[in-house]
Design a protein around this motif. Structure first.
Motif, mmCIF file in Angstrom:
data_model
loop_
_atom_site.group_PDB
_atom_site.id
_atom_site.type_symbol
_atom_site.label_atom_id
_atom_site.label_comp_id
_atom_site.label_asym_id
_atom_site.label_seq_id
_atom_site.Cartn_x
_atom_site.Cartn_y
_atom_site.Cartn_z
ATOM 1 N N TRP A 105 2.390 10.107 -4.960
ATOM 2 C CA TRP A 105 1.093 9.563 -4.569
ATOM 3 C C TRP A 105 0.430 10.479 -3.553
ATOM 4 C CZ3 TRP A 105 -0.845 4.618 -6.076
ATOM 5 C CH2 TRP A 105 0.026 3.879 -6.890
ATOM 6 N N ARG A 106 -0.867 10.697 -3.741
ATOM 7 C CA ARG A 106 -1.671 11.459 -2.785
ATOM 8 C C ARG A 106 -2.609 10.500 -2.056
ATOM 9 N NH1 ARG A 106 -5.913 16.048 -4.793
ATOM 10 N NH2 ARG A 106 -6.769 14.196 -5.827
ATOM 11 N N ILE A 107 -2.600 10.567 -0.731
ATOM 12 C CA ILE A 107 -3.444 9.694 0.085
ATOM 13 C C ILE A 107 -4.371 10.550 0.929
ATOM 14 C CG2 ILE A 107 -3.483 7.923 1.883
ATOM 15 C CD1 ILE A 107 -0.268 8.374 0.082
ATOM 16 N N HIS A 108 -5.680 10.327 0.791
ATOM 17 C CA HIS A 108 -6.663 11.013 1.630
ATOM 18 C C HIS A 108 -6.852 10.169 2.885
ATOM 19 C CE1 HIS A 108 -10.888 12.811 2.307
ATOM 20 N NE2 HIS A 108 -9.973 13.665 2.708
ATOM 21 N N LEU A 109 -6.212 10.570 3.958
ATOM 22 C CA LEU A 109 -6.060 9.715 5.127
ATOM 23 C C LEU A 109 -7.383 9.355 5.792
ATOM 24 C CD1 LEU A 109 -2.944 11.484 6.686
ATOM 25 C CD2 LEU A 109 -2.976 9.348 5.379
ATOM 26 N N VAL A 110 -8.332 10.283 5.795
ATOM 27 C CA VAL A 110 -9.566 10.030 6.545
ATOM 28 C C VAL A 110 -10.543 9.138 5.789
ATOM 29 C CG1 VAL A 110 -9.364 12.169 7.855
ATOM 30 C CG2 VAL A 110 -10.626 12.160 5.699
ATOM 31 N N SER A 111 -10.309 8.906 4.499
ATOM 32 C CA SER A 111 -11.242 8.087 3.716
ATOM 33 C C SER A 111 -10.831 6.621 3.662
ATOM 34 C CB SER A 111 -11.359 8.642 2.291
ATOM 35 O OG SER A 111 -10.134 8.500 1.593
ATOM 36 N N ILE A 112 -9.693 6.278 4.259
ATOM 37 C CA ILE A 112 -9.183 4.907 4.224
ATOM 38 C C ILE A 112 -9.214 4.337 5.639
ATOM 39 C CG2 ILE A 112 -7.192 3.447 3.686
ATOM 40 C CD1 ILE A 112 -6.322 5.622 1.690
ATOM 41 N N PRO A 113 -9.851 3.193 5.845
ATOM 42 C CA PRO A 113 -9.890 2.614 7.195
ATOM 43 C C PRO A 113 -8.511 2.131 7.627
ATOM 44 C CG PRO A 113 -10.881 1.122 5.601
ATOM 45 C CD PRO A 113 -10.619 2.405 4.870
ATOM 46 N N PRO A 114 -8.162 2.303 8.899
ATOM 47 C CA PRO A 114 -6.844 1.865 9.369
ATOM 48 C C PRO A 114 -6.763 0.345 9.466
ATOM 49 C CG PRO A 114 -8.140 2.708 11.199
ATOM 50 C CD PRO A 114 -8.947 2.960 9.957
ATOM 51 N N ASP A 115 -5.639 -0.203 9.034
ATOM 52 C CA ASP A 115 -5.401 -1.644 9.084
ATOM 53 C C ASP A 115 -3.927 -1.853 9.426
ATOM 54 O OD1 ASP A 115 -5.077 -4.344 8.763
ATOM 55 O OD2 ASP A 115 -5.695 -4.405 6.659
ATOM 56 N N GLU A 116 -3.653 -2.380 10.599
ATOM 57 C CA GLU A 116 -2.279 -2.516 11.077
ATOM 58 C C GLU A 116 -1.606 -3.808 10.625
ATOM 59 O OE1 GLU A 116 -1.740 -1.908 15.239
ATOM 60 O OE2 GLU A 116 -3.303 -0.384 15.380
ATOM 61 N N SER A 117 -2.284 -4.640 9.855
ATOM 62 C CA SER A 117 -1.775 -5.985 9.594
ATOM 63 C C SER A 117 -0.430 -6.003 8.871
ATOM 64 C CB SER A 117 -2.806 -6.792 8.795
ATOM 65 O OG SER A 117 -3.083 -6.168 7.549
ATOM 66 N N ALA A 118 -0.150 -4.993 8.047
ATOM 67 C CA ALA A 118 1.114 -4.976 7.303
ATOM 68 C C ALA A 118 2.233 -4.260 8.051
ATOM 69 C CB ALA A 118 0.913 -4.316 5.940
ATOM 70 N N LEU A 119 1.919 -3.619 9.174
ATOM 71 C CA LEU A 119 2.919 -2.848 9.902
ATOM 72 C C LEU A 119 3.842 -3.752 10.711
ATOM 73 C CD1 LEU A 119 0.792 0.151 11.249
ATOM 74 C CD2 LEU A 119 2.133 0.014 9.135
ATOM 75 N N SER A 120 5.046 -3.271 10.945
ATOM 76 C CA SER A 120 5.988 -3.995 11.798
ATOM 77 C C SER A 120 5.586 -3.821 13.259
ATOM 78 C CB SER A 120 7.401 -3.457 11.592
ATOM 79 O OG SER A 120 7.495 -2.128 12.080
ATOM 80 N N ALA A 121 6.185 -4.616 14.123
ATOM 81 C CA ALA A 121 5.905 -4.498 15.557
ATOM 82 C C ALA A 121 6.281 -3.110 16.064
ATOM 83 C CB ALA A 121 6.666 -5.576 16.322
ATOM 84 N N GLU A 122 7.385 -2.573 15.576
ATOM 85 C CA GLU A 122 7.808 -1.232 15.998
ATOM 86 C C GLU A 122 6.810 -0.173 15.555
ATOM 87 O OE1 GLU A 122 11.579 1.865 15.380
ATOM 88 O OE2 GLU A 122 11.679 -0.176 14.594
ATOM 89 N N GLU A 123 6.301 -0.294 14.325
ATOM 90 C CA GLU A 123 5.312 0.667 13.832
ATOM 91 C C GLU A 123 4.016 0.579 14.630
ATOM 92 O OE1 GLU A 123 6.520 1.031 9.105
ATOM 93 O OE2 GLU A 123 5.482 -0.769 9.829
ATOM 94 N N ARG A 124 3.616 -0.619 15.006
ATOM 95 C CA ARG A 124 2.398 -0.774 15.806
ATOM 96 C C ARG A 124 2.576 -0.164 17.193
ATOM 97 N NH1 ARG A 124 0.599 -7.042 14.388
ATOM 98 N NH2 ARG A 124 0.838 -6.830 12.122
ATOM 99 N N GLN A 125 3.747 -0.337 17.761
ATOM 100 C CA GLN A 125 4.019 0.262 19.064
ATOM 101 C C GLN A 125 3.979 1.784 18.981
ATOM 102 O OE1 GLN A 125 7.787 -1.373 20.230
ATOM 103 N NE2 GLN A 125 6.967 -3.438 20.578
#
Length: 234
Positions: free
Chosen positions: A21-41
């Motif tokens: 999979w190729r992801i164009h990082l700057v074209s996707i808005p960030p959304d932390e809702s699916a991340l774990s607490a550790e990933e958010r930290q």
């Protein structure tokens, strides 16, 4: 040339399939809702907003992509790391690897086989010959320095991404000596030699990945005669 396709809604993955999979990082808005607490930290610790954005999008994308195959919610996935720091799913045999550089991330997914992927933004300011002497095998250094000057930068990053992909697939970190194996610099992409087990090289498939202009990418996966699919995350 890698042909990146638009994915369907539901994904199945046979034992001989490898998806990238190729992801164009700057074209996707960030959304932390699916991340774990550790990933958010971890995301909160980035000093620059662009780095925080790229981390959130790449790891949210990883969760979303793996969830497609597992038919589960992204936030339900649980990860751990091996003793060398390679992440894995705690309750499934799905194998994956994530790499990101600049504006792009790559994610490789397969079943029950080692897989590694790497993407690097090609940077002209890199001291390629010094880095090559420190990180490449003697054969690779010799091939790099034999290239015409105008081809060395691309040759360096081709070699670098292929070595990184193989190291990440093995999941052994820097305990795997960088001079214990040889990869090709040109086409086709090959794992040419492995030491001390010479027969290991023939057990692997290596592919170059055309990510975008100004980037180098590579995939390493254990096995032969595999079926590859290349997807753009929408």
């Amino acid at each position: 040339m890698t042909e990146w396709l638009t994915p369907s809604e539901i994904f199945e993955l046979s034992s001989r399939q490898v998806d990238v999979w190729r992801i164009h990082l700057v074209s996707i808005p960030p959304d932390e809702s699916a991340l774990s607490a550790e990933e958010r930290q971890r995301a909160a610790k980035f000093h620059f907003d662009k780095d925080r954005h790229r981390y959130i999008v790449s790891h949210t994308s990883l969760r979303g992509i793996l969830a497609r195959y597992l038919h589960r919610a992204p936030e339900e996935l649980s990860f751990s790391v091996n003793e060398y720091g390679k992440p894995f799913l705690t309750d499934h045999e799905l194998e994956f690897n994530l790499s990101h550089s600049g504006d792009y991330a790559l994610i490789a997914v397969t079943r029950e086989r080692k897989v590694g992927v790497d993407v690097e933004r090609i940077r002209a300011e890199v001291e390629i010959e010094e880095l090559a002497r420190r990180n490449f095998s003697p054969r690779e250094v010799s091939e790099l320095t034999a290239l015409p000057l105008e081809e060395r930068l691309n040759g360096f990053f081709s070699c670098w991404t292929r070595k990184e992909a193989y190291i990440k697939a093995q999941g052994l970190g820097l305990s795997l000596p960088l001079d214990s194996f040889d990869v090709s610099l040109g086409e086709p992409a090959l794992l040419r030699a492995t030491r001390p087990n010479a027969g290991e090289a023939a057990q692997w498939t290596m592919l170059p990945l055309d990510v975008d202009s100004g980037y180098a990418g590579a995939l390493a996966v254990r096995g032969n005669n595999l079926d590859f699919r290349f997807w753009d995350r929408e």
